[in-house]
Scaffold this active site. Sequence first.
Site, short mmCIF file in Angstrom:
data_model
loop_
_atom_site.label_atom_id
_atom_site.label_comp_id
_atom_site.label_asym_id
_atom_site.label_seq_id
_atom_site.Cartn_x
_atom_site.Cartn_y
_atom_site.Cartn_z
N TYR A 78 -37.60 37.87 15.38
CA TYR A 78 -37.14 36.82 16.33
C TYR A 78 -36.73 35.59 14.89
O TYR A 78 -37.48 35.33 14.15
CB TYR A 78 -37.77 36.24 17.15
CG TYR A 78 -37.93 36.73 18.34
CD1 TYR A 78 -36.76 36.79 19.32
CD2 TYR A 78 -39.03 37.49 18.66
CE1 TYR A 78 -36.81 37.61 20.30
CE2 TYR A 78 -39.32 38.44 19.77
CZ TYR A 78 -38.08 38.34 20.79
OH TYR A 78 -38.16 39.10 21.86
N HIS A 81 -32.07 29.46 15.21
CA HIS A 81 -30.72 29.06 14.66
C HIS A 81 -30.55 27.74 15.28
O HIS A 81 -30.62 27.83 16.69
CB HIS A 81 -29.46 29.96 14.78
CG HIS A 81 -29.49 30.97 13.87
ND1 HIS A 81 -29.94 30.78 12.42
CD2 HIS A 81 -29.08 32.23 13.99
CE1 HIS A 81 -29.78 32.14 11.73
NE2 HIS A 81 -29.52 32.94 12.90
N GLY A 158 -26.77 37.75 7.86
CA GLY A 158 -26.75 37.16 6.44
C GLY A 158 -27.92 36.17 6.37
O GLY A 158 -29.26 36.97 6.34
N CYS A 176 -39.68 35.15 12.07
CA CYS A 176 -39.66 36.68 11.59
C CYS A 176 -41.03 37.36 11.34
O CYS A 176 -41.30 38.13 10.40
CB CYS A 176 -39.19 36.34 10.01
SG CYS A 176 -37.31 35.38 9.70
#
Length: 220
Positions: A78, A81, A158, A176
């Site tokens: 996960y 953003h 990216g 993460c």
Amino acid sequence: MNGSNDIEWRVSDGLVPYPEALAFMEERARAIRDEGARECIWLLQHPPLFTAGTSADPAELFNPLGFPVFEAGRGGRYTYHGPGQRVGYLLLDLQRRGKDIRRFVHALEGWMIAALGELGVAARREPGRIGIWVGEGANEAKIGAIGVRVRRWVTLHGFSINVDPDLSHFGGIVPCGIADFGVTSLARLGIAAGTSAVDAALRRHLPDFIAEIGSAHDAS
């Protein structure tokens, strides 16, 4: 032929909806492979949201504010953003530049580190961890994330760099999959640099990034 001048450098103002960005990436990646379309690096920001990579564990998603969650199709777990975070999507042709995914990721890390260094941040890699890190001991924290996908040797997705996001929003996930460390930002580190300064630093170091990706191909 393989230089950075061949790449479209695209910067979007405002907040780009994630589905719009995902659709653009999917179509551009297809066109690069099937039609020889121009490669692209797209810098943008999203509204607050979470993306789930292919290794995402539902136990790592808490989401108390109810942000939307999107399946990203990239590697990793996960990721958050949101506003104040510079996201960079890379649509590059590794078939042309060198079929070496590890070299691509290593070069991407180096590009982020070099750009942050220009802004006065001593960022680094950490063995066994994904992303870009700063600080030591209790102050060690993640300032940049990486999540990529390679399809038919074209890269998608990216990186992200935390410029001045609401860091409390990261509390909705285990970022993460790494629970033992916090996240930070340029603003939290006392660096008064906005997204335009980050963009400029990335642009200046782009030729080195592209050269490193292409070096394996050039040497073959």
